[in-house]
Design an enzyme around this catalytic site. Sequence first.
Site, PDB file in Angstrom:
ATOM      1  N   ARG A  15      -6.957 -15.366   5.529  1.00  0.00           N
ATOM      2  CA  ARG A  15      -7.117 -16.214   6.721  1.00  0.00           C
ATOM      3  C   ARG A  15      -8.031 -17.412   6.529  1.00  0.00           C
ATOM      4  O   ARG A  15      -7.796 -18.467   7.131  1.00  0.00           O
ATOM      5  CB  ARG A  15      -7.608 -15.348   7.887  1.00  0.00           C
ATOM      6  CG  ARG A  15      -6.532 -14.416   8.424  1.00  0.00           C
ATOM      7  CD  ARG A  15      -7.118 -13.340   9.290  1.00  0.00           C
ATOM      8  NE  ARG A  15      -7.928 -12.400   8.514  1.00  0.00           N
ATOM      9  CZ  ARG A  15      -8.635 -11.416   9.046  1.00  0.00           C
ATOM     10  NH1 ARG A  15      -8.646 -11.261  10.350  1.00  0.00           N
ATOM     11  NH2 ARG A  15      -9.335 -10.601   8.279  1.00  0.00           N
ATOM     12  N   LYS A  54       0.859  -1.193   0.000  1.00  0.00           N
ATOM     13  CA  LYS A  54       0.000   0.000   0.000  1.00  0.00           C
ATOM     14  C   LYS A  54       0.894   1.241   0.000  1.00  0.00           C
ATOM     15  O   LYS A  54       0.845   2.100   0.874  1.00  0.00           O
ATOM     16  CB  LYS A  54      -0.973  -0.011   1.173  1.00  0.00           C
ATOM     17  CG  LYS A  54      -1.940  -1.198   1.074  1.00  0.00           C
ATOM     18  CD  LYS A  54      -3.053  -1.136   2.097  1.00  0.00           C
ATOM     19  CE  LYS A  54      -4.000  -2.317   1.950  1.00  0.00           C
ATOM     20  NZ  LYS A  54      -3.396  -3.619   2.299  1.00  0.00           N
ATOM     21  N   ASP A  64       4.023   7.054  -0.630  1.00  0.00           N
ATOM     22  CA  ASP A  64       4.949   8.090  -0.157  1.00  0.00           C
ATOM     23  C   ASP A  64       5.147   9.142  -1.256  1.00  0.00           C
ATOM     24  O   ASP A  64       4.427   9.156  -2.261  1.00  0.00           O
ATOM     25  CB  ASP A  64       6.284   7.420   0.223  1.00  0.00           C
ATOM     26  CG  ASP A  64       7.004   8.150   1.344  1.00  0.00           C
ATOM     27  OD1 ASP A  64       7.050   9.392   1.303  1.00  0.00           O
ATOM     28  OD2 ASP A  64       7.528   7.481   2.251  1.00  0.00           O
ATOM     29  N   GLY A  78     -11.171  -9.119   1.152  1.00  0.00           N
ATOM     30  CA  GLY A  78     -12.268  -9.052   2.119  1.00  0.00           C
ATOM     31  C   GLY A  78     -13.197 -10.254   2.012  1.00  0.00           C
ATOM     32  O   GLY A  78     -14.266 -10.267   2.625  1.00  0.00           O
ATOM     33  N   GLN A 134     -13.402 -11.539   6.488  1.00  0.00           N
ATOM     34  CA  GLN A 134     -13.979 -10.192   6.681  1.00  0.00           C
ATOM     35  C   GLN A 134     -15.458 -10.134   6.296  1.00  0.00           C
ATOM     36  O   GLN A 134     -16.069  -9.062   6.315  1.00  0.00           O
ATOM     37  CB  GLN A 134     -13.196  -9.164   5.866  1.00  0.00           C
ATOM     38  CG  GLN A 134     -11.759  -8.981   6.341  1.00  0.00           C
ATOM     39  CD  GLN A 134     -11.054  -7.862   5.615  1.00  0.00           C
ATOM     40  OE1 GLN A 134     -11.590  -6.789   5.423  1.00  0.00           O
ATOM     41  NE2 GLN A 134      -9.829  -8.140   5.186  1.00  0.00           N
ATOM     42  N   GLY A 135     -16.011 -11.243   5.871  1.00  0.00           N
ATOM     43  CA  GLY A 135     -17.452 -11.304   5.635  1.00  0.00           C
ATOM     44  C   GLY A 135     -17.881 -11.297   4.178  1.00  0.00           C
ATOM     45  O   GLY A 135     -19.048 -11.532   3.882  1.00  0.00           O
ATOM     46  N   GLY A 136     -16.969 -10.966   3.260  1.00  0.00           N
ATOM     47  CA  GLY A 136     -17.326 -10.996   1.829  1.00  0.00           C
ATOM     48  C   GLY A 136     -17.659 -12.416   1.398  1.00  0.00           C
ATOM     49  O   GLY A 136     -16.920 -13.356   1.713  1.00  0.00           O
TER      50      GLY A 136
HETATM   51  O1  3DU Z   1      -9.082 -10.866   5.542  1.00  0.00           O
HETATM   52  P1  3DU Z   1      -8.119 -11.810   4.889  1.00  0.00           P
HETATM   53  O2  3DU Z   1      -7.323 -12.647   5.846  1.00  0.00           O
HETATM   54  O3  3DU Z   1      -8.755 -12.617   3.794  1.00  0.00           O
HETATM   55  O4  3DU Z   1      -6.973 -10.901   4.182  1.00  0.00           O
HETATM   56  C1  3DU Z   1      -7.296  -9.842   3.341  1.00  0.00           C
HETATM   57  C2  3DU Z   1      -6.058  -9.287   2.728  1.00  0.00           C
HETATM   58  O5  3DU Z   1      -6.408  -8.223   1.844  1.00  0.00           O
HETATM   59  C3  3DU Z   1      -5.048  -8.714   3.703  1.00  0.00           C
HETATM   60  O6  3DU Z   1      -3.767  -9.033   3.185  1.00  0.00           O
HETATM   61  C4  3DU Z   1      -5.255  -7.223   3.663  1.00  0.00           C
HETATM   62  O7  3DU Z   1      -4.076  -6.489   3.854  1.00  0.00           O
HETATM   63  C5  3DU Z   1      -5.750  -7.016   2.231  1.00  0.00           C
HETATM   64  N1  3DU Z   1      -6.672  -5.884   2.083  1.00  0.00           N
HETATM   65  C6  3DU Z   1      -7.831  -5.802   2.788  1.00  0.00           C
HETATM   66  O8  3DU Z   1      -8.145  -6.693   3.566  1.00  0.00           O
HETATM   67  C7  3DU Z   1      -8.674  -4.698   2.602  1.00  0.00           C
HETATM   68  C8  3DU Z   1      -8.358  -3.712   1.740  1.00  0.00           C
HETATM   69  O9  3DU Z   1      -9.170  -2.684   1.553  1.00  0.00           O
HETATM   70  C9  3DU Z   1      -7.176  -3.836   1.024  1.00  0.00           C
HETATM   71  C10 3DU Z   1      -6.366  -4.933   1.222  1.00  0.00           C
END
Ligand code: 3DU
Length: 220
Positions: A196, A66, A69, A173, A177-179
């Site tokens: 995860r 991300k 800078d 997501g 994260q629920g998606g």
């Molecule tokens: O929640 P997860 O474990 O499936 O990981 C999601 C990944 O996507 C994680 O590496 C995070 O840094 C990235 N990410 C987001 O979760 C949300 C964003 O808006 C952008 C990137």
Amino acid sequence: MIPRKTGLILALDVDWDVDKSAAFLRGINDLIDAVKIGWFQLLNIGPWGIRELVNKVGKYFLADLKLGDVSHINEYVIRRIHDLGINGIIMHSVAGKDNLTGPVRVAKELGVDVYLLVSMSSGGELYDANLEYNVELGVELGVSGFIVPATKPNVIRRVRPMVGGGYQLLSPGVGAQGGKPGCAIANGADFEIVGRAILTSPDPRRTTLDFIDLIRKPSC
Ligand code: 3DU
């Protein structure tokens, strides 16, 4: 551009060493289109560990730093990322035109893809208030694609018609994260990013196969 076979990108957010990471990736290598790495790897195995991992695993590697800078720092990071064998990098669109123009040009010269973050999976209200501006900036600069959250399908639906078919939309997501798996793609994304839900599964290959099944028949 990320070569698309399954539409699934693994977010490898782990503090494992190179051998453990490589072994894990070998177990699902045929099922994923790319490996997203980032701060976990930089802070645990370091740049040379990342280079070793990239060399061991024949896959598209996307660096999720991300990056946002000032221009000369962004350019330096992109050059070093390229030295490590990494194929693409995620940058913050809110860094703005002056800080993105030079780095995107350098990335293009090196063959590194730039994916621009234009919305966050949680929060990010300033992003969402400026979505059109940031997406248009990415199109003007000629990035490879955009990061659009699976938790906000309405954002994906807005971005896809703005960019047409020539840009890749990557959607994090999904799962933890629920998606809902398949929903981002149903709304116009090209890839779903899962971390995860696969990394913590007792049977990561089975779980990855389940995600791919859902992605193949996208629905919400
Ligand atoms: O929640 P997860 O474990 O499936 O990981 C999601 C990944 O996507 C994680 O590496 C995070 O840094 C990235 N990410 C987001 O979760 C949300 C964003 O808006 C952008 C990137």
